[in-house]
Scaffold this motif. Structure first.
Motif, PDB file in Angstrom:
ATOM      1  N   SER A 124       0.827  -1.206   0.000  1.00  0.00           N
ATOM      2  CA  SER A 124       0.000   0.000   0.000  1.00  0.00           C
ATOM      3  C   SER A 124       0.860   1.254   0.000  1.00  0.00           C
ATOM      4  N   THR A 125       0.247   2.333  -0.462  1.00  0.00           N
ATOM      5  CA  THR A 125       0.851   3.639  -0.279  1.00  0.00           C
ATOM      6  C   THR A 125       0.646   3.997   1.193  1.00  0.00           C
ATOM      7  N   ILE A 126       1.403   4.932   1.699  1.00  0.00           N
ATOM      8  CA  ILE A 126       1.284   5.337   3.103  1.00  0.00           C
ATOM      9  C   ILE A 126       0.785   6.785   3.136  1.00  0.00           C
ATOM     10  N   SER A 127      -0.268   7.015   3.894  1.00  0.00           N
ATOM     11  CA  SER A 127      -0.776   8.369   4.055  1.00  0.00           C
ATOM     12  C   SER A 127      -1.199   8.578   5.500  1.00  0.00           C
ATOM     13  N   LYS A 128      -0.577   9.540   6.155  1.00  0.00           N
ATOM     14  CA  LYS A 128      -0.964   9.858   7.532  1.00  0.00           C
ATOM     15  C   LYS A 128      -2.365  10.449   7.588  1.00  0.00           C
ATOM     16  N   GLU A 129      -2.864  10.925   6.453  1.00  0.00           N
ATOM     17  CA  GLU A 129      -4.206  11.506   6.389  1.00  0.00           C
ATOM     18  C   GLU A 129      -5.273  10.468   6.039  1.00  0.00           C
ATOM     19  N   ASP A 130      -4.903   9.208   5.933  1.00  0.00           N
ATOM     20  CA  ASP A 130      -5.874   8.193   5.521  1.00  0.00           C
ATOM     21  C   ASP A 130      -7.014   8.081   6.528  1.00  0.00           C
ATOM     22  N   VAL A 131      -8.184   7.857   5.972  1.00  0.00           N
ATOM     23  CA  VAL A 131      -9.382   7.546   6.743  1.00  0.00           C
ATOM     24  C   VAL A 131      -9.893   6.236   6.155  1.00  0.00           C
ATOM     25  N   CYS A 132     -10.248   5.327   7.020  1.00  0.00           N
ATOM     26  CA  CYS A 132     -10.717   4.018   6.589  1.00  0.00           C
ATOM     27  C   CYS A 132     -12.169   3.882   7.041  1.00  0.00           C
ATOM     28  N   GLU A 133     -13.073   3.581   6.120  1.00  0.00           N
ATOM     29  CA  GLU A 133     -14.487   3.455   6.455  1.00  0.00           C
ATOM     30  C   GLU A 133     -14.909   1.990   6.385  1.00  0.00           C
ATOM     31  N   TYR A 134     -15.780   1.612   7.322  1.00  0.00           N
ATOM     32  CA  TYR A 134     -16.267   0.238   7.478  1.00  0.00           C
ATOM     33  C   TYR A 134     -17.773   0.218   7.249  1.00  0.00           C
ATOM     34  N   ASP A 136     -20.085  -2.079   6.817  1.00  0.00           N
ATOM     35  CA  ASP A 136     -20.944  -3.040   7.529  1.00  0.00           C
ATOM     36  C   ASP A 136     -21.309  -2.574   8.929  1.00  0.00           C
ATOM     37  N   SER A 137     -20.411  -1.858   9.575  1.00  0.00           N
ATOM     38  CA  SER A 137     -20.633  -1.478  10.971  1.00  0.00           C
ATOM     39  C   SER A 137     -20.760   0.028  11.182  1.00  0.00           C
ATOM     40  N   GLY A 138     -20.562   0.820  10.133  1.00  0.00           N
ATOM     41  CA  GLY A 138     -20.695   2.261  10.242  1.00  0.00           C
ATOM     42  C   GLY A 138     -19.570   2.947  10.997  1.00  0.00           C
ATOM     43  N   LYS A 139     -18.423   2.280  11.115  1.00  0.00           N
ATOM     44  CA  LYS A 139     -17.297   2.871  11.836  1.00  0.00           C
ATOM     45  C   LYS A 139     -16.372   3.607  10.872  1.00  0.00           C
ATOM     46  N   ILE A 140     -15.572   4.506  11.432  1.00  0.00           N
ATOM     47  CA  ILE A 140     -14.559   5.238  10.679  1.00  0.00           C
ATOM     48  C   ILE A 140     -13.269   5.226  11.495  1.00  0.00           C
ATOM     49  N   LEU A 141     -12.164   4.863  10.841  1.00  0.00           N
ATOM     50  CA  LEU A 141     -10.849   4.898  11.469  1.00  0.00           C
ATOM     51  C   LEU A 141     -10.120   6.146  10.974  1.00  0.00           C
ATOM     52  N   ILE A 142      -9.734   6.997  11.896  1.00  0.00           N
ATOM     53  CA  ILE A 142      -8.943   8.175  11.557  1.00  0.00           C
ATOM     54  C   ILE A 142      -7.489   7.775  11.820  1.00  0.00           C
ATOM     55  N   ARG A 143      -6.821   7.379  10.749  1.00  0.00           N
ATOM     56  CA  ARG A 143      -5.521   6.726  10.850  1.00  0.00           C
ATOM     57  C   ARG A 143      -4.494   7.549  11.616  1.00  0.00           C
ATOM     58  N   GLY A 144      -4.326   8.821  11.252  1.00  0.00           N
ATOM     59  CA  GLY A 144      -3.303   9.647  11.887  1.00  0.00           C
ATOM     60  C   GLY A 144      -3.499   9.812  13.389  1.00  0.00           C
ATOM     61  N   GLN A 145      -4.742   9.738  13.835  1.00  0.00           N
ATOM     62  CA  GLN A 145      -5.045   9.858  15.264  1.00  0.00           C
ATOM     63  C   GLN A 145      -5.171   8.492  15.942  1.00  0.00           C
ATOM     64  N   ARG A 146      -5.098   7.418  15.131  1.00  0.00           N
ATOM     65  CA  ARG A 146      -5.305   6.050  15.636  1.00  0.00           C
ATOM     66  C   ARG A 146      -6.581   6.008  16.466  1.00  0.00           C
ATOM     67  N   ARG A 147      -7.653   6.555  15.878  1.00  0.00           N
ATOM     68  CA  ARG A 147      -8.925   6.689  16.575  1.00  0.00           C
ATOM     69  C   ARG A 147     -10.043   6.080  15.736  1.00  0.00           C
ATOM     70  N   MET A 148     -10.823   5.200  16.338  1.00  0.00           N
ATOM     71  CA  MET A 148     -11.965   4.568  15.684  1.00  0.00           C
ATOM     72  C   MET A 148     -13.226   5.194  16.257  1.00  0.00           C
ATOM     73  N   VAL A 149     -14.124   5.650  15.378  1.00  0.00           N
ATOM     74  CA  VAL A 149     -15.365   6.263  15.841  1.00  0.00           C
ATOM     75  C   VAL A 149     -16.563   5.661  15.117  1.00  0.00           C
ATOM     76  N   ALA A 151     -20.573   7.066  14.662  1.00  0.00           N
ATOM     77  CA  ALA A 151     -21.538   8.133  14.944  1.00  0.00           C
ATOM     78  C   ALA A 151     -20.975   9.118  15.967  1.00  0.00           C
ATOM     79  N   GLY A 152     -19.673   9.435  15.832  1.00  0.00           N
ATOM     80  CA  GLY A 152     -19.054  10.422  16.699  1.00  0.00           C
ATOM     81  C   GLY A 152     -18.517   9.891  18.014  1.00  0.00           C
ATOM     82  N   ASP A 153     -18.878   8.658  18.401  1.00  0.00           N
ATOM     83  CA  ASP A 153     -18.403   8.074  19.658  1.00  0.00           C
ATOM     84  C   ASP A 153     -17.191   7.190  19.394  1.00  0.00           C
ATOM     85  N   GLU A 154     -16.352   7.038  20.419  1.00  0.00           N
ATOM     86  CA  GLU A 154     -15.229   6.105  20.317  1.00  0.00           C
ATOM     87  C   GLU A 154     -15.781   4.695  20.094  1.00  0.00           C
TER      88      GLU A 154
END
Length: 182
Positions: A124-134, A136-149, A151-154
Motif C-alpha cells: 500500500s501507499t502510506i498516508s498519515k491523512e488516511d481515513v478508513c471506512e467500514y 458493515d458497521s458504520g465505523k470510521i478509522l482516523i488513521r493519523g489519530q489512531r482513533r476509531m469512531v 456516529a461520533g463516539d469512540e
C-alpha cells in the motif's frame, strides 16, 4: 554478503494479532485470525507499506472496508480465498493480483473458504491523512489519530463485526462457519 534491506518471503513467518485488551474484539476475534508480518519495517521502506498475510481456513482478513487516501495491491502467493467487493464476490487463486484504489467502489474483504492456508503479499501507499471506512458497521478509522469512531463516539476495531459471514452467500463460506449466536 547479505544486505539488510533484503528479505526472503520463504524465510519469514507471519504472526497472529492479539485482541486481549479489548473485550468487544475478543467476541469477534474468532472470525479474524489473520497472521501477518510487516515487511516494510524490516527493509526500511518509508513511503510504502507491505507485508505478508496468512489467513487460516475459515478466517476473514479484516472487517469490510475501504480507504480514502491509501491505495492497496494484493498478490496471491498460495491457496485460494474469496474477495468481497461492492459488486459481488470472486474466488482468487495463486498468481492473482488485486488492485484497490481509494473510495467506496473498492471496499473489500478476503475470506479463506478452504481447508488450506491462504497467503498474500499486501502492498500500500502510506498516508498519515488516511481515513478508513467500514460500511458493515458504520465505523470510521482516523488513521493519523489512531482513533476509531462510530456516529461520533469512540469505538472498538471489531465492534459491530461479530458476524461477518452474514454478508456472504452460503456457497462462499468456510465449511466450518458458524453463525454468531444472537
Amino acid at each position: 554478503m547479505s544486505f539488510e534491506n533484503v528479505v526472503n518471503l520463504h524465510e519469514v513467518e507471519p504472526e497472529a494479532g492479539s485482541w486481549e485488551d479489548d473485550p468487544v474484539a475478543n467476541k469477534s476475534a474468532r472470525h479474524y485470525r489473520a497472521r501477518q508480518v510487516d515487511l516494510a519495517g524490516k527493509v526500511w521502506a518509508e513511503k510504502l507499506g507491505f507485508g505478508l498475510w496468512e489467513l487460516p481456513p475459515g478466517s476473514f482478513s479484516c472487517p469490510y472496508h475501504y480507504h480514502v487516501a491509501e491505495e492497496e495491491l494484493f498478490l496471491v502467493l498460495k491457496g485460494k480465498a474469496v474477495l468481497r467487493m461492492p459488486e459481488g464476490f470472486q474466488e482468487l487463486k495463486e498468481g492473482d493480483l488485486v488492485s484497490l484504489p481509494t473510495g467506496p467502489r473498492h471496499a473489500h474483504q478476503f475470506h479463506n473458504h478452504t481447508d488450506e492456508p491462504f497467503r498474500m503479499l499486501a502492498l500500500s501507499t502510506i498516508s498519515k491523512e488516511d481515513v478508513c471506512e467500514y460500511p458493515d458497521s458504520g465505523k470510521i478509522l482516523i488513521r493519523g489519530q489512531r482513533r476509531m469512531v462510530k456516529a461520533g463516539d469512540e469505538a472498538s476495531y471489531l465492534q459491530g463485526e461479530e458476524d461477518p459471514g452474514r454478508f456472504w452467500p452460503v456457497d462462499h463460506r468456510f465449511a466450518g462457519y458458524e453463525k454468531e449466536d444472537e
